[in-house]
Design an enzyme around this catalytic site. Structure first.
Site, PDB file in Angstrom:
ATOM      1  N   VAL A  86       0.727  -1.309  -0.009  1.00 14.28           N
ATOM      2  CA  VAL A  86      -0.060  -0.142  -0.007  1.00 14.28           C
ATOM      3  C   VAL A  86       0.798   1.233  -0.077  1.00 14.28           C
ATOM      4  O   VAL A  86       1.724   1.546   0.893  1.00 14.28           O
ATOM      5  CB  VAL A  86      -1.108   0.023   1.317  1.00 14.28           C
ATOM      6  N   LYS A  87       0.868   2.156  -1.137  1.00 14.47           N
ATOM      7  CA  LYS A  87       1.379   3.247  -1.213  1.00 14.47           C
ATOM      8  C   LYS A  87       0.970   4.368  -0.447  1.00 14.47           C
ATOM      9  O   LYS A  87      -0.449   4.653  -0.637  1.00 14.47           O
ATOM     10  CB  LYS A  87       1.389   3.596  -2.685  1.00 14.47           C
ATOM     11  N   ILE A  88       1.316   4.944   0.397  1.00 14.66           N
ATOM     12  CA  ILE A  88       0.918   5.986   1.440  1.00 14.66           C
ATOM     13  C   ILE A  88       1.503   7.372   1.122  1.00 14.66           C
ATOM     14  O   ILE A  88       2.973   7.295   1.215  1.00 14.66           O
ATOM     15  CB  ILE A  88       0.888   5.729   2.817  1.00 14.66           C
TER      16      ILE A  88
END
Ligand code: G3P
Length: 219
Positions: A86-88
């Site tokens: 998951v890219k945050i």
């Protein structure tokens, strides 16, 4: 060093995968839009299509910006496939979301990193990857490679397991220099990766070998 491809284009992902050197894929909302992928259902289907091509590691970016929304979105993305990271974004609520998702065993990639301090915060929060955007720093006359060097030093000083994922790569020299500096991963467009193949002496040398062989064989 691991090689990721920075695109949402399925043909390019297949081509890099077929080359046998691909370790993962990174996407972002701009790259998805470039492929004309819009609407939640289409975006989800596209992530699944990417996961079906590669063996591991597909970064899927959240599009929300509050802690509550990001963890909800992140948990839903992570459920799509075990390959999803998951890219945050590097914002205050993003740091909190990284801490939360890491605690849940979900891998995260902290994106939009432009300073060593941002990378340090993301590592403290437990990010699996930090993505310093070196090309965009170069674009504004700031030394992007210096940032990779600084983050490497800091992570090594304290033994942070967070991997440095050099992003916003513009060409083959960026890739080679990231390898010299000890980046764990680069993510690059296909053209930058395949440019590594090229050398005029390789082309002329091969042409000479084949011509000499043909002459000696009487062809
Ligand atoms: O995916 C993040 C990063 O690699 C974007 O690169 O070329 O838009 O600066 P770029």
């Amino acid at each position: 060093m691991k090689f990721f491809i920075d695109t949402a284009n399925l043909d390019q992902i297949k081509e890099a995968h077929d080359l046998g050197i691909l370790d993962g894929v990174t996407t972002n909302p701009s790259l998805m839009a470039k492929e004309g992928i819009t609407g939640e259902a289409n975006v989800i289907a596209h992530y699944k299509a990417i996961c079906a091509i590669v063996d591991a590691n597909v970064s899927a970016e959240v599009i929300s910006t509050t802690f509550e929304e990001m963890i909800k979105e992140g948990e839903a993305l992570a459920k799509l496939d075990p390959k999803i990271v998951v890219k945050i974004p590097m914002i205050k609520d993003g740091v909190k979301a990284i801490k939360y998702l890491t605690g849940k065993g979900i891998r995260t990639n902290c994106t939009l990193i432009f300073s060593a301090g941002q990378a340090l915060l993301a590592a403290k929060a437990g990010a699996s990857y930090v993505s310093p955007f070196l090309g965009r720093l170069d674009d504004i006359s700031t030394d992007g490679l210096q940032l990779i060097e600084d983050i490497r030093l800091i992570f090594d000083n304290y033994g942070y397991p967070t991997e440095i994922l050099a992003a916003s790569i513009r060409g083959p020299l960026h890739i080679v220099n990231c390898a010299k500096l000890g980046a764990d991963v680069i993510t690059a467009p296909l053209a930058a990766i395949t440019a590594l193949l090229k050398h005029p002496l390789t082309d002329s040398g091969l042409a000479t070998f084949l011509a000499d062989h043909a002459k000696a064989s009487g062809k």
